[in-house]
Design a protein around this motif. Structure first.
Motif, mmCIF file in Angstrom:
data_model
loop_
_atom_site.group_PDB
_atom_site.id
_atom_site.type_symbol
_atom_site.label_atom_id
_atom_site.label_comp_id
_atom_site.label_asym_id
_atom_site.label_seq_id
_atom_site.Cartn_x
_atom_site.Cartn_y
_atom_site.Cartn_z
ATOM 1 N N ALA A 136 21.365 -19.137 -26.493
ATOM 2 C CA ALA A 136 22.030 -18.386 -25.418
ATOM 3 C C ALA A 136 23.349 -19.026 -25.026
ATOM 4 O O ALA A 136 24.348 -18.334 -24.766
ATOM 5 N N LYS A 137 23.376 -20.352 -24.967
ATOM 6 C CA LYS A 137 24.603 -21.059 -24.586
ATOM 7 C C LYS A 137 25.700 -20.837 -25.620
ATOM 8 O O LYS A 137 26.880 -20.678 -25.274
ATOM 9 N N LYS A 138 25.336 -20.800 -26.899
ATOM 10 C CA LYS A 138 26.329 -20.558 -27.950
ATOM 11 C C LYS A 138 26.771 -19.098 -27.950
ATOM 12 O O LYS A 138 27.956 -18.796 -28.131
ATOM 13 N N GLN A 150 23.719 -17.832 -18.508
ATOM 14 C CA GLN A 150 24.096 -17.380 -19.850
ATOM 15 C C GLN A 150 23.971 -15.864 -19.987
ATOM 16 O O GLN A 150 24.313 -15.301 -21.022
ATOM 17 N N LEU A 188 17.146 -20.687 -25.263
ATOM 18 C CA LEU A 188 18.124 -21.304 -24.359
ATOM 19 C C LEU A 188 19.291 -21.910 -25.136
ATOM 20 O O LEU A 188 20.459 -21.717 -24.761
ATOM 21 N N GLU A 245 18.229 -22.293 -15.697
ATOM 22 C CA GLU A 245 19.188 -22.781 -16.705
ATOM 23 C C GLU A 245 19.686 -21.649 -17.607
ATOM 24 O O GLU A 245 20.849 -21.638 -18.014
ATOM 25 N N VAL A 246 18.812 -20.684 -17.894
ATOM 26 C CA VAL A 246 19.220 -19.600 -18.789
ATOM 27 C C VAL A 246 19.992 -18.504 -18.042
ATOM 28 O O VAL A 246 20.792 -17.767 -18.649
ATOM 29 N N PRO A 275 26.080 -12.140 -25.086
ATOM 30 C CA PRO A 275 25.009 -12.780 -24.301
ATOM 31 C C PRO A 275 23.620 -12.243 -24.630
ATOM 32 O O PRO A 275 23.469 -11.144 -25.153
ATOM 33 N N ARG A 314 26.828 -17.028 -25.484
ATOM 34 C CA ARG A 314 27.686 -16.760 -24.331
ATOM 35 C C ARG A 314 29.144 -17.087 -24.685
ATOM 36 O O ARG A 314 30.072 -16.398 -24.247
#
Length: 429
Positions: free
Chosen positions: A182-184, A244, A179, A240-241, A191, A186
């Motif tokens: 994944a945010k970074k 992303q 997680l 939450e994921v 992705p 994206r």
């Protein structure tokens, strides 16, 4: 998925129907009775492997066994989607091959038609120790070994080393790591992706998430257990994921994650090493940046999944003893080592003795998945391996539950209640 070895669900249904019809017509004349004194015959029906060298090695071992035992051995290979129809046709005719390949819950689905193989399994356990846990889940039913474990195609992590380094992330060891990365990722338009759709790969991914957060579809006693704080935590994680990832993951088929990584844009997914094997052949620039990792740790443990394969012998087999002798021959250490070597590290061992096989150390890209089988569980676990677990997998209860939440159609509690109704309709209490 194993590219080239699977079809879409619609194709599967068409293929199975056609294969079933064809086999029902053809088997009666294919396996004539052998007169006393004639050379013995043994026939094997097996899945085609993504790694063709594995199939050739099985043929070689069958021929070698045949020469030594004075048995004429034939090995027929079919694709994975075709096998269920072959099973149905041979059971209906009560004749066919002697040894049959079995995948995941197929052993449980046709258990009454299989001979007990306690003797062979006991011999292997005395020689090498216990199998990996998933092997017993798949093959030990109602107090009897109904199949001999063969190997597994594991759903481990596949990721782009260069993209992870670009955002300052090591390879993920936990779902929390995925997680965060994944945010970074994206942010640089690289992705991650996994299917939340009606395909087997979605089951193979989402079961891992559910288990690692402590959730389960049903208990060992067959009681529905999907509505729980643990499942709600797993849903919250996927919620939450989800932003992303590309929204196309809601429509991915079993090849979606392969295409995603091979496009050069995707940075992480769960899949067998077929992505890497294909990239080495078709796009070496991508292959050099791909690496793998094992099962991911969640708040309640580390769990893996994959497709598990084994051998069974029909009760109506004409040559049971020759069939058992072949399985003993196949499980001689030299033959096992050669079979694993020809698999090139794609097919993971069912027995921990062979986790140490050098094939996983020759290529550094495969070292991260050594020993993956020990984390693996069978679909539906910890519920019994039976038709209800198979129906849960085939009707995509778990992917549909997650999909309805991430698309805003249901709140988490509503989705869990929906899944509860589906599981009760399937037959859980």
């Amino acid at each position: 998925m194993q590219m080239g070895a699977r079809l879409t669900r619609r194709q599967l249904v068409r293929t199975a129907a056609a294969a079933g019809a064809a086999y029902g017509l053809g088997l009666a004349s294919r396996f004539p009775q052998i007169a006393l004194g004639q050379e013995r015959e043994l026939s094997i029906l097996m899945f085609s492997s993504f790694v063709s060298a594995n199939d050739e090695e099985l043929r070689r071992q069958a021929a070698d066994f045949g020469r030594r035992a004075n048995v004429k051995v034939t090995v027929d290979f079919v694709s994975i989607p075709e096998m269920a129809a072959k099973h149905a046709a041979e059971v209906s005719a009560q004749r066919g091959h002697d040894i049959v390949g079995l995948e995941n819950l197929q052993t449980a689905m046709i258990e009454p038609q299989l001979v007990d193989l306690d003797d062979i399994n006991d011999e292997i356990v005395r020689r090498w120790g216990a199998w990996h846990p998933v092997a017993k889940q798949a093959c030990f039913l109602n107090g009897r070994w109904k199949a001999v474990p063969r190997m597994t195609v594991a759903f481990h992590g596949t990721y782009r080393e260069d993209y992870f380094k670009q955002v300052g992330e090591p390879h993920p060891a936990s779902w929390a790591d995925v997680l965060r990365a994944a945010k970074k990722l994206r942010g640089i338009d690289r992705p991650i992706g996994f299917p939340i759709s009606q395909c087997g790969d979605a089951n193979n991914t989402l079961y891992q998430i559910l288990w690692s957060f402590g959730g389960k579809t049903a208990t060992p006693e067959g009681q529905v257990a999907i509505e729980s704080p643990e499942t709600e935590a797993a849903i919250a994680y996927v919620q939450e994921v989800f932003p992303q990832m590309d929204r196309e993951i809601l429509a991915w088929d079993n090849a979606g994650n392969n295409r995603f990584i091979l496009s050069g844009r995707g940075s992480w997914t769960l899949n067998p090493s077929s992505v890497y094997v294909t990239a080495k052949r078709t796009n070496p620039d991508i292959a050099v940046n791909i690496n793998h990792h094992g099962a991911l740790l969640g708040p309640k443990g580390r769990f893996g999944m994959g497709d598990f394969y084994s051998f069974g012998i029909w009760k109506f087999a004409r040559n049971r003893e020759a069939a058992k002798d072949f399985l003993r021959f196949f499980y001689e250490e030299e033959n096992q080592n050669r079979y694993i070597e020809t698999g090139g590290g794609f097919n993971m061992p069912a027995h921990p003795k062979f986790d140490r096989h050098p094939v996983w150390r020759v290529d550094p890209k495969l070292q991260g998945i050594i020993g993956y089988t020990k984390w693996q569980r069978l679909t539906g676990w910890p519920a019994p391996a039976d038709r209800r677990a198979q129906a849960t997998y085939a009707t995509f209860v778990l992917p549909n539950m997650f999909a309805q939440v991430v698309t805003g159609q249901m709140k988490p509690k509503e989705a869990m209640q929906w899944a509860t109704r589906q599981l009760r309709d399937i037959g859980y209490k």
